[in-house]
Design an enzyme around this catalytic site. Structure first.
Site, PDB file in Angstrom:
ATOM      1  N   LYS A   1       0.848  -1.203   0.000  1.00  0.00           N
ATOM      2  CA  LYS A   1       0.000   0.000   0.000  1.00  0.00           C
ATOM      3  C   LYS A   1       0.881   1.250   0.000  1.00  0.00           C
ATOM      4  O   LYS A   1       0.629   2.210  -0.738  1.00  0.00           O
ATOM      5  CB  LYS A   1      -0.937  -0.011   1.224  1.00  0.00           C
ATOM      6  CG  LYS A   1      -2.050  -1.045   1.099  1.00  0.00           C
ATOM      7  CD  LYS A   1      -2.802  -1.283   2.403  1.00  0.00           C
ATOM      8  CE  LYS A   1      -3.830  -2.405   2.208  1.00  0.00           C
ATOM      9  NZ  LYS A   1      -4.537  -2.785   3.438  1.00  0.00           N
TER      10      LYS A   1
ATOM     11  N   GLN B   1      -4.586  -1.238   9.714  1.00  0.00           N
ATOM     12  CA  GLN B   1      -4.514  -2.570   9.114  1.00  0.00           C
ATOM     13  C   GLN B   1      -5.117  -3.613  10.058  1.00  0.00           C
ATOM     14  O   GLN B   1      -4.721  -3.711  11.218  1.00  0.00           O
ATOM     15  CB  GLN B   1      -3.039  -2.912   8.795  1.00  0.00           C
ATOM     16  CG  GLN B   1      -2.857  -4.237   8.080  1.00  0.00           C
ATOM     17  CD  GLN B   1      -3.465  -4.251   6.674  1.00  0.00           C
ATOM     18  OE1 GLN B   1      -3.310  -3.309   5.910  1.00  0.00           O
ATOM     19  NE2 GLN B   1      -4.178  -5.317   6.343  1.00  0.00           N
TER      20      GLN B   1
ATOM     21  N   ASP C   1     -11.088   2.859   4.194  1.00  0.00           N
ATOM     22  CA  ASP C   1     -11.471   1.450   4.107  1.00  0.00           C
ATOM     23  C   ASP C   1     -12.978   1.291   3.900  1.00  0.00           C
ATOM     24  O   ASP C   1     -13.445   0.217   3.518  1.00  0.00           O
ATOM     25  CB  ASP C   1     -11.082   0.719   5.403  1.00  0.00           C
ATOM     26  CG  ASP C   1      -9.769  -0.048   5.268  1.00  0.00           C
ATOM     27  OD1 ASP C   1      -9.401  -0.392   4.129  1.00  0.00           O
ATOM     28  OD2 ASP C   1      -9.126  -0.293   6.300  1.00  0.00           O
TER      29      ASP C   1
END
Ligand code: NDP
Length: 306
Positions: free
Chosen positions: A61, A105, A128
């Site tokens: 990422k 994460q 997200d």
């Protein structure tokens, strides 16, 4: 490209890497247009613990962010970080005008309440798309930040099938991060949607009615040819690490939730694992960071006028 059942013995392989590069090129152009106004999108990535898969995801990422011109900030902690400290970091990032996206994460260590962390992120910075405000807005057809994996799957389907309206999509798996938002996106695209889960009866028979199959189960190669109608388009979200023998030593390889070789003899098109949905997830994280940046600029302008 429109895919129809063919005489061909093998399905078309849907190239997620190539599609992700197209998305990233769009994002890079968008970042350049923001730069002309003196704005650099900023993405904060928080990683707690040493989970090897999470380390790889975060590294990928951060690399992609740099490649498209997004400024990334990395916060790494060992797995003893108290929840209160994580929540206070998120509160600080929520207030920071140079941070437009916040990604924590997952999975988190057991002592941290995952839902509390997700709900602590400002919905306008929730790249997200997991916050309840975004999850609810998605079902109501509002222009919210939607989860990256299903958004990536939708793009693959649009590029593969063309028109989606009227197609029957079956989603195997009903998680909050993949199955449910996938259903909302496919409904919004005018598909007829069926959702299957661990309590579904005759799941394979129901799945065989699908024009489009999305597999998001987390069980290696669970869907074989028996689950598919000839000519179906198959998107395999699963990432499963299985042990295998290689060069005399024990190794691992990645497989999806679909038995790729068996499915390829029945389906019209199918995503591979790896190289299918995975790269799309990262590409849409970058897209969401740019979308969040524009959203926050609009909010700031509206606040200035009020
Ligand atoms: P979850 O474990 O949260 O959900 C799995 C779902 O599968 C559940 O809804 C469960 O049903 C259902 N299920 C389990 N067994 C069966 C069965 N025998 N028949 C039908 N349904 C079943 O997984 P996620 O959604 O988080 O992830 C799914 C897969 O996708 C994983 O392999 C994960 O690694 C991968 N993934 C890949 C991403 C990418 O970028 N490519 C991103 C995110 C995930 P029930 O609700 O009844 O328990």
């Amino acid at each position: 490209m429109s895919i129809a059942p063919t005489e061909s013995p093998l399905a078309t392989r849907i190239d997620g890497k190539a599609c992700a590069e197209r998305v990233l090129a769009e994002v890079a152009a968008d970042v350049a247009s923001l730069a002309a106004d003196g704005i650099v999108p900023g993405l904060a990535v928080v990683l707690i613990g040493e989970d090897p898969a999470s380390q790889v995801y975060v590294r990928n990422k951060l690399r992609k962010a740099e490649a498209v011109g997004i400024r990334s900030l990395e916060y790494r902690f060992d797995d003893t970080l108290p929840q209160a400290e994580l929540l206070s970091l998120i509160a600080r990032l929520n207030r920071d005008p140079e941070v437009h996206g916040i990604l924590v994460q997952l999975p988190l260590p057991d002592h941290i309440d995952e839902d509390a962390v997700i709900q602590a992120v400002d919905p306008a910075k929730d790249v997200d798309g997991f916050h309840r405000q975004n999850a609810g807005g998605l079902w109501q057809g509002l222009p919210v930040l939607a989860p990256c994996t299903p958004t990536g799957c939708l793009r693959l389907l649009k590029e593969t099938c063309g028109e989606l309206a009227g197609q029957h999509a079956v989603i195997v798996g009903r998680s909050n991060i993949v199955g449910k938002p996938m259903a909302a996106l496919l409904l919004a695209a005018d598909c007829s949607v069926t959702m299957l889960h661990s309590k579904s009866r005759d799941a394979a028979a129901l799945c065989r009615q699908a024009d489009i199959v999305i597999a998001a189960v987390g069980r290696p190669e669970m869907l074989d040819a028996d689950w598919l109608k000839p000519g179906a388009v198959v998107i395999d979200v699963g990432i499963n690490r299985i042990a295998c023998d290689g060069d005399g030593e024990r190794r691992h390889r990645l497989v999806g939730d679909v038995d790729f070789d068996a499915a390829s003899r029945v389906a019209a098109a199918i995503t591979p694992v790896p190289g299918g949905v995975g790269p799309m997830t990262i590409a849409y994280l970058m897209q969401n960071t740019v979308t969040a940046t524009r959203l926050q600029r609009r909010q700031a302008s509206a606040a200035a006028l009020a």
